[in-house]
Scaffold this active site. Structure first.
Site, mmCIF file in Angstrom:
data_model
loop_
_atom_site.group_PDB
_atom_site.id
_atom_site.type_symbol
_atom_site.label_atom_id
_atom_site.label_comp_id
_atom_site.label_asym_id
_atom_site.label_seq_id
_atom_site.Cartn_x
_atom_site.Cartn_y
_atom_site.Cartn_z
ATOM 1 N N ARG A 5 9.377 0.714 16.287
ATOM 2 C CA ARG A 5 10.164 0.361 15.103
ATOM 3 C C ARG A 5 11.185 1.476 14.814
ATOM 4 O O ARG A 5 12.311 1.215 14.425
ATOM 5 C CB ARG A 5 9.230 0.158 13.915
ATOM 6 C CG ARG A 5 9.895 -0.529 12.777
ATOM 7 C CD ARG A 5 8.895 -0.941 11.741
ATOM 8 N NE ARG A 5 8.008 -1.988 12.210
ATOM 9 C CZ ARG A 5 6.881 -2.327 11.614
ATOM 10 N NH1 ARG A 5 6.487 -1.678 10.540
ATOM 11 N NH2 ARG A 5 6.143 -3.296 12.085
ATOM 12 N N ARG A 15 8.531 6.172 3.625
ATOM 13 C CA ARG A 15 7.749 5.422 4.609
ATOM 14 C C ARG A 15 8.155 3.961 4.557
ATOM 15 O O ARG A 15 8.345 3.399 3.468
ATOM 16 C CB ARG A 15 6.253 5.555 4.287
ATOM 17 C CG ARG A 15 5.377 4.448 4.868
ATOM 18 C CD ARG A 15 3.892 4.751 4.750
ATOM 19 N NE ARG A 15 3.068 3.561 4.794
ATOM 20 C CZ ARG A 15 2.853 2.806 5.878
ATOM 21 N NH1 ARG A 15 3.424 3.118 7.027
ATOM 22 N NH2 ARG A 15 2.078 1.735 5.827
ATOM 23 N N ILE A 16 8.303 3.339 5.719
ATOM 24 C CA ILE A 16 8.407 1.884 5.763
ATOM 25 C C ILE A 16 7.246 1.383 6.612
ATOM 26 O O ILE A 16 6.977 1.919 7.682
ATOM 27 C CB ILE A 16 9.765 1.388 6.307
ATOM 28 C CG1 ILE A 16 10.067 1.964 7.682
ATOM 29 C CG2 ILE A 16 10.898 1.710 5.355
ATOM 30 C CD1 ILE A 16 11.222 1.244 8.364
ATOM 31 N N GLY A 17 6.523 0.400 6.088
ATOM 32 C CA GLY A 17 5.342 -0.057 6.807
ATOM 33 C C GLY A 17 4.974 -1.472 6.433
ATOM 34 O O GLY A 17 5.717 -2.158 5.728
ATOM 35 N N ASP A 63 0.644 -9.738 6.019
ATOM 36 C CA ASP A 63 -0.626 -10.471 6.125
ATOM 37 C C ASP A 63 -1.126 -10.883 4.753
ATOM 38 O O ASP A 63 -0.965 -10.140 3.782
ATOM 39 C CB ASP A 63 -1.709 -9.579 6.763
ATOM 40 C CG ASP A 63 -1.274 -9.053 8.112
ATOM 41 O OD1 ASP A 63 -1.274 -9.846 9.064
ATOM 42 O OD2 ASP A 63 -0.892 -7.872 8.186
ATOM 43 N N MET A 106 -2.618 1.730 5.113
ATOM 44 C CA MET A 106 -3.479 2.819 5.585
ATOM 45 C C MET A 106 -2.858 4.218 5.534
ATOM 46 O O MET A 106 -3.425 5.145 6.125
ATOM 47 C CB MET A 106 -3.965 2.490 7.013
ATOM 48 C CG MET A 106 -4.649 1.131 7.091
ATOM 49 S SD MET A 106 -5.316 0.723 8.708
ATOM 50 C CE MET A 106 -6.844 1.631 8.668
ATOM 51 N N GLU A 107 -1.725 4.403 4.838
ATOM 52 C CA GLU A 107 -1.045 5.715 4.898
ATOM 53 C C GLU A 107 -0.485 6.269 3.588
ATOM 54 O O GLU A 107 -0.311 7.488 3.451
ATOM 55 C CB GLU A 107 0.136 5.652 5.902
ATOM 56 C CG GLU A 107 -0.236 5.413 7.349
ATOM 57 C CD GLU A 107 -0.466 3.955 7.684
ATOM 58 O OE1 GLU A 107 -0.089 3.082 6.867
ATOM 59 O OE2 GLU A 107 -1.041 3.666 8.745
HETATM 60 N N1 HPA Z 1 -5.108 -3.981 6.211
HETATM 61 C C1 HPA Z 1 -4.710 -2.714 6.306
HETATM 62 N N2 HPA Z 1 -3.494 -2.371 6.699
HETATM 63 C C2 HPA Z 1 -2.632 -3.352 7.004
HETATM 64 C C3 HPA Z 1 -2.984 -4.700 6.915
HETATM 65 C C4 HPA Z 1 -4.286 -5.013 6.507
HETATM 66 O O1 HPA Z 1 -4.664 -6.192 6.424
HETATM 67 N N3 HPA Z 1 -1.907 -5.440 7.304
HETATM 68 C C5 HPA Z 1 -0.933 -4.560 7.601
HETATM 69 N N4 HPA Z 1 -1.354 -3.296 7.416
#
Ligand code: HPA
Length: 233
Positions: free
Chosen positions: A23, A85-87, A205, A181-182
């Site tokens: 990315r 951060r981009i995520g 998601d 997660m960050e």
């Molecule tokens: N859980 C944790 N981190 C994530 C998720 C998730 O469902 N989708 C994208 N990053």
């Protein structure tokens, strides 16, 4: 540095940090000019280039609190002053839709890294730079991007073993709309170093509805998130 071979003079004080190295490469190729690849250690690519005449660096961080913490510490030692951060994240809220962007106002965490940092005596409130948050909000409004300002959970777990639905309901009641997660690590490490930071996440998601973005929707959402991060920084 052990994980970043970028020379001090090659790093802009303004740094965008995606989790995924590819990315990072995509941003460098499609959004920056006069690009130089500055880091390849572990394929965790770093680039420096120009966006609208401003020098900007991109550095991938990998996934999870330990990985991003390593890259943030080294970026700060190299002179980073503003970090965005981009995520991606998964939402646990029925009122949040796939493809929306979350500008993260605060991050709870189940990671032990701040328990260790603060000797298990306080729960640290991980928050962004208010100036960057305000600028991102105003920029997103001007660009008509669908954004939500909210809290998230920075988790050490992606695949939970047990049924989490009652916990998700409780967390959502307290304003946590998504899991990633960050971000708690970004907000903590940068605050401790007097560096401004912000996290912008694309909802890829839907954890409860078990739905996720199609590849094309992912690209469209990614482009909005990149534009928002570059215009904000
Ligand atoms: N859980 C944790 N981190 C994530 C998720 C998730 O469902 N989708 C994208 N990053």
């Amino acid at each position: 540095m052990i994980h970043i071979e970028t020379k001090k003079g090659d790093l802009s004080p303004l740094v965008i940090v995606p989790g995924d190295p590819l990315r990072g490469e995509y941003i460098a190729k499609n959004f920056l000019s006069n690009v130089k690849k500055t880091n390849s250690i572990r394929n965790m690519f770093g680039f420096t280039g120009e966006y609208k005449g401003k020098k900007i660096s991109i550095q991938a961080t990998g996934m999870g609190v330990p990985s991003i913490s390593i890259y943030l510490n080294e970026l700060i030692m190299l002179g980073a002053k503003k970090i965005i951060r981009i995520g991606t994240c998964g939402t646990i809220s029925d009122s949040v839709n796939l493809r929306e962007l979350i500008i993260v106002q605060s991050a709870a965490t189940d990671s032990s890294f701040n328990k260790i940092r603060f000797n298990n005596e306080i729960d640290y409130p991980a928050t962004p730079s208010f100036e960057l948050l305000l600028k991102a909000y105003n920029t997103a409004s001007a660009l008509k991007f669908k954004t939500i300002i909210s809290s998230v959970l920075t988790s050490d777990t992606f695949y939970y073993e047990t049924d989490m639905s009652s916990r998700f309901k409780l967390w959502e009641k307290y304003g946590i709309t998504a899991i990633e997660m960050e971000t708690a690590a970004l907000y903590t490490v940068s605050k401790g170093a007097a560096v401004e930071s912000l996290s912008i996440l694309s909802v890829t998601d839907h954890i409860i509805k078990k739905d996720s973005l199609s590849p094309q929707e992912r690209v469209d959402s990614l482009n909005e998130m990149i534009t928002l991060s570059l215009e904000t920084i």
